[in-house]
Scaffold this active site. Structure first.
Site, PDB file in Angstrom:
ATOM      1  N   HIS A 143       0.669 115.466 -17.173  1.00  0.00           N
ATOM      2  CA  HIS A 143       0.949 114.355 -16.263  1.00  0.00           C
ATOM      3  C   HIS A 143       0.331 113.092 -16.849  1.00  0.00           C
ATOM      4  O   HIS A 143      -0.329 113.136 -17.881  1.00  0.00           O
ATOM      5  CB  HIS A 143       0.452 114.626 -14.838  1.00  0.00           C
ATOM      6  CG  HIS A 143      -1.038 114.744 -14.709  1.00  0.00           C
ATOM      7  ND1 HIS A 143      -1.657 114.972 -13.514  1.00  0.00           N
ATOM      8  CD2 HIS A 143      -2.051 114.668 -15.616  1.00  0.00           C
ATOM      9  CE1 HIS A 143      -2.962 115.034 -13.684  1.00  0.00           C
ATOM     10  NE2 HIS A 143      -3.221 114.849 -14.956  1.00  0.00           N
ATOM     11  N   SER A 148      -3.666 118.719 -17.531  1.00  0.00           N
ATOM     12  CA  SER A 148      -4.087 117.341 -17.703  1.00  0.00           C
ATOM     13  C   SER A 148      -4.604 117.114 -19.126  1.00  0.00           C
ATOM     14  O   SER A 148      -3.914 117.432 -20.090  1.00  0.00           O
ATOM     15  CB  SER A 148      -5.122 116.998 -16.617  1.00  0.00           C
ATOM     16  OG  SER A 148      -5.380 115.623 -16.588  1.00  0.00           O
TER      17      SER A 148
END
Length: 196
Positions: free
Chosen positions: A126, A101
């Site tokens: 993501h 992330s």
């Protein structure tokens, strides 16, 4: 049974006596930082202040940021990234374990040619997420607009720093994409995989 933070000996230049300091304090003096937790305001402020202080102290010696983090708050992570671009010394990023992330965003922010992953490290990218289910409709719309702006910014940075086309990065950010160290290197997120 936890042992706490280990203490190690340290002798300041010009001093005869050795004192015992916690290991992180000793490593900071060698310009080595660790992001080994969720990214939040507290760890972000600590890393930012260390980078700024040490860049003022000596602006020609590289800083080293070791990362093993599941990610965390986007804005706090972007603040770390921005500081890495702002300080004069190169910031070398080293992924050991996991950079997921926003932690992968910090990893890609290291000085180009100085981004490393350990052989068994994992990297995950993501799109930014939020908890809409608790928001009122008006707040939901405002938050969605802000998330879209953040996604565009993050995508632009990945494109710039990896050399990948925008469509590849955008497609990858649609879902959780986990990569091995060699896959992260092929993706341009890291430059080197450390030798086993």
């Amino acid at each position: 049974m936890p042992i706490g933070v280990p203490k190690v000996p340290f002798r300041s230049p010009g001093e005869g006596d050795t004192s015992w300091v916690d290991i992180y304090n000793r490593l900071y003096r060698e310009r080595l930082f660790f992001l080994g937790q969720d990214v939040d305001t507290e760890i972000s402020n600590q890393l930012i202040s260390l980078m700024i202080y040490l860049s003022i102290e000596k602006d020609t010696k590289d800083l080293y940021l070791f990362i093993n983090s599941p990610g965390g708050w986007v804005i706090s992570g972007m603040a770390i990234y921005d500081t890495m671009q702002f300080v004069r010394p190169d910031v070398q990023t080293i992924c050991m374990g996991l950079a997921a992330s926003i932690a992968s965003f910090i990893l890609v922010g290291g000085a180009i040619t100085k981004r490393i992953a350990f052989p068994h490290a994992r990297v995950m990218i993501h799109q930014p997420a939020s908890s809409f289910y608790e928001a009122q409709t008006g707040e939901f719309i405002l938050e969605a607009e802000e998330l879209l702006k953040l996604r565009e910014t993050i995508t632009r940075v990945y494109v710039q720093r990896t050399g990948k086309p925008i469509w590849v990065v955008s497609e990858d950010m649609e879902r959780d994409v986990f990569m091995s160290a060699t896959e992260a290197q092929a993706h341009g997120i890291v430059d080197l995989v450390a030798v086993q």
